[in-house]
Enzyme design. Structure first.
Site, mmCIF file in Angstrom:
data_model
loop_
_atom_site.group_PDB
_atom_site.id
_atom_site.type_symbol
_atom_site.label_atom_id
_atom_site.label_comp_id
_atom_site.label_asym_id
_atom_site.label_seq_id
_atom_site.Cartn_x
_atom_site.Cartn_y
_atom_site.Cartn_z
ATOM 1 C CG ASN A 204 -0.203 -0.175 2.513
ATOM 2 O OD1 ASN A 204 0.730 -0.974 2.606
ATOM 3 N ND2 ASN A 204 -0.584 0.583 3.515
ATOM 4 C CG HIS A 224 6.232 4.547 12.333
ATOM 5 N ND1 HIS A 224 5.347 5.590 12.251
ATOM 6 C CD2 HIS A 224 5.498 3.421 12.168
ATOM 7 C CE1 HIS A 224 4.130 5.121 12.071
ATOM 8 N NE2 HIS A 224 4.193 3.796 12.003
ATOM 9 C CD1 TRP A 226 2.376 7.941 15.396
ATOM 10 C CD2 TRP A 226 1.466 9.745 14.441
ATOM 11 N NE1 TRP A 226 1.482 8.468 16.282
ATOM 12 C CE2 TRP A 226 0.894 9.584 15.722
ATOM 13 C CE3 TRP A 226 1.047 10.828 13.636
ATOM 14 C CZ2 TRP A 226 -0.070 10.461 16.224
ATOM 15 C CZ3 TRP A 226 0.090 11.684 14.141
ATOM 16 C CH2 TRP A 226 -0.459 11.499 15.419
ATOM 17 C CD1 TRP A 227 4.885 5.020 15.637
ATOM 18 C CD2 TRP A 227 4.615 6.138 17.546
ATOM 19 N NE1 TRP A 227 3.676 4.654 16.157
ATOM 20 C CE2 TRP A 227 3.478 5.333 17.332
ATOM 21 C CE3 TRP A 227 4.654 6.947 18.688
ATOM 22 C CZ2 TRP A 227 2.412 5.295 18.218
ATOM 23 C CZ3 TRP A 227 3.588 6.905 19.571
ATOM 24 C CH2 TRP A 227 2.486 6.084 19.326
ATOM 25 C CD GLU A 292 5.464 -1.257 12.706
ATOM 26 O OE1 GLU A 292 5.533 -1.103 11.476
ATOM 27 O OE2 GLU A 292 4.743 -0.574 13.443
#
Ligand SMILES: *[C@@H]1O[C@H](CO)[C@@H](O)[C@H](O)[C@H]1NC(C)=O
Ligand SMILES: *[C@@H]1O[C@H](CO)[C@@H](O)[C@H](O)[C@H]1NC(C)=O
Length: 342
Positions: A204, A224, A226-227, A292
């Protein structure tokens, strides 16, 4: 020379040696001296030639292509001295000189269950065809449970596609484990002989810009998005202490996104083997960490050689902070088929 002097001054030998013999010995000595000198000069020359040739084949030093000073707004080097690749930190041309000479082949593996092929595969492969390792031999490995659903895709020069059929999972086994086990088998049987480097990416995603040789390394982890901008205490590592993937609270370096990871086929194999071991260990304790978590544990123990900044994988619907200069891959959040993805 002292040995020679002894030879000529020793009274016993002096008596037996005629002056002709002495002369011949002298000539031989002179000749061998010349030969020795010539031999050393030749060796030196060969050494220099080899050194010169070697300079071009040896991997360029980090300082030759990586400039961390250009991005003082972000972390560019880990505390174990691995570079974090941000826009403006790397000189791709320097690395191209090296990798072009080696004529490398890079693999890109993607898992494509029939249910989500239609939604994502075409865009993923078409954008990768354009932006992934342009100018290098690339093999796209598509693991799917329905070969008939894979659309016909036009590929550019130096690009090939290989399909691996993965039988549908009838047992109630973990989806991710099932596919990773098959990826592992295919690395052992085929992929390791076909590529020097391998990436595994989630389907995706859409490549937006060139994803080049600056991303290659022995083991490569994706920060990542966002993190990266959150506090370390909040990172969603596996916290249950009994779990194989557990990272003790207060520890951990970064939170890595499982959507992209790469390295040599051997490194990817090691990661997958560790994941399976962890999974089996957890089953006996009735714990179920996702892939993950296992990936984060693996990279916590085996520090990655290279990290990719969130620019390499940015979620399309997140507000883009100024640190994200150049999005290379856009990550699309998965709606309906959420249980298919980690
Ligand atoms: C520094 O980064 C900018 C983009 O952020 C880039 O245009 C520039 O070429 C970089 N300079 C060097 C010396 O790498
Ligand atoms: C480079 O590698 C490709 C793929 O392995 C191969 O087909 C090709 O012949 C190689 N080219 C050279 C110049 O070695």
């Amino acid at each position: 020379m002292s040995a020679l002097a002894f030879l000529f001054t020793s009274p016993k030998l002096k008596d037996r040696m005629t002056s002709q013999r002495k002369m011949m010995l002298l000539i031989l000595c002179a000749l061998s001296l010349i030969l020795i000198k010539y031999y050393f000069r030749l060796t030196l020359h060969l050494q220099k030639m080899y050194g010169c040739w070697n300079d071009q084949v040896e991997e360029p030093q980090l300082s030759a292509w990586f400039n961390s000073a250009n991005r003082s707004d972000v972390i560019t080097t880990t505390n174990w001295h691995a570079p974090i690749i941000w826009e403006g930190t790397y000189n791709r041309e320097v690395l191209e000189k090296y990798y072009k000479r080696l004529n490398i082949t890079i693999g890109l593996a993607v898992i494509a269950p029939a249910g989500i092929i239609r939604q994502y595969l075409k865009e993923f492969i078409q954008s990768a065809n354009k932006h992934f390792m342009t100018g290098y031999n690339v093999i796209f490995y598509i693991l799917t449970d329905n070969l008939n659903k894979v659309p016909h895709l036009e590929l550019g020069l130096l690009r090939t596609m290989k399909l691996f059929f993965i039988p549908a999972n009838t047992a109630l086994e973990d989806y991710s484990l099932w596919y990773m086990k098959h990826l592992e088998t295919n690395i052992i049987d085929f992929i390791q002989y076909e590529v020097e480097f391998l990436f595994k990416m989630d389907i995706n995603q859409i490549f937006k810009d060139d994803f080049g040789v600056e991303t290659l390394g022995r083991s490569v982890a994706q920060l990542h998005g966002w993190w990266y901008f959150k506090n370390t205490e909040d990172l969603p590592y596996e916290k249950r202490s009994l779990a194989a993937a557990a990272i003790p609270s207060g520890q951990g370096d970064f939170y890595y996104h499982s959507t992209i990871f790469g390295g040599t086929p051997q490194e990817i194999l090691a990661l997958l083997v560790e994941y399976e071991k962890g999974f089996t260990h957890d089953t006996s304790k009735d714990i179920n960490s996702n892939f993950e978590s296992h990936l984060n544990k693996y990279f916590f123990v085996h520090k990655p050689a290279k990290l990719l900044s969130p620019e390499y994988n940015w979620e399309s619907n997140l507000k883009t902070p100024p640190q994200i200069k150049h999005v290379k891959i856009e990550w699309q959040s998965v709606s309906i088929e959420n249980d298919y993805m980690d």
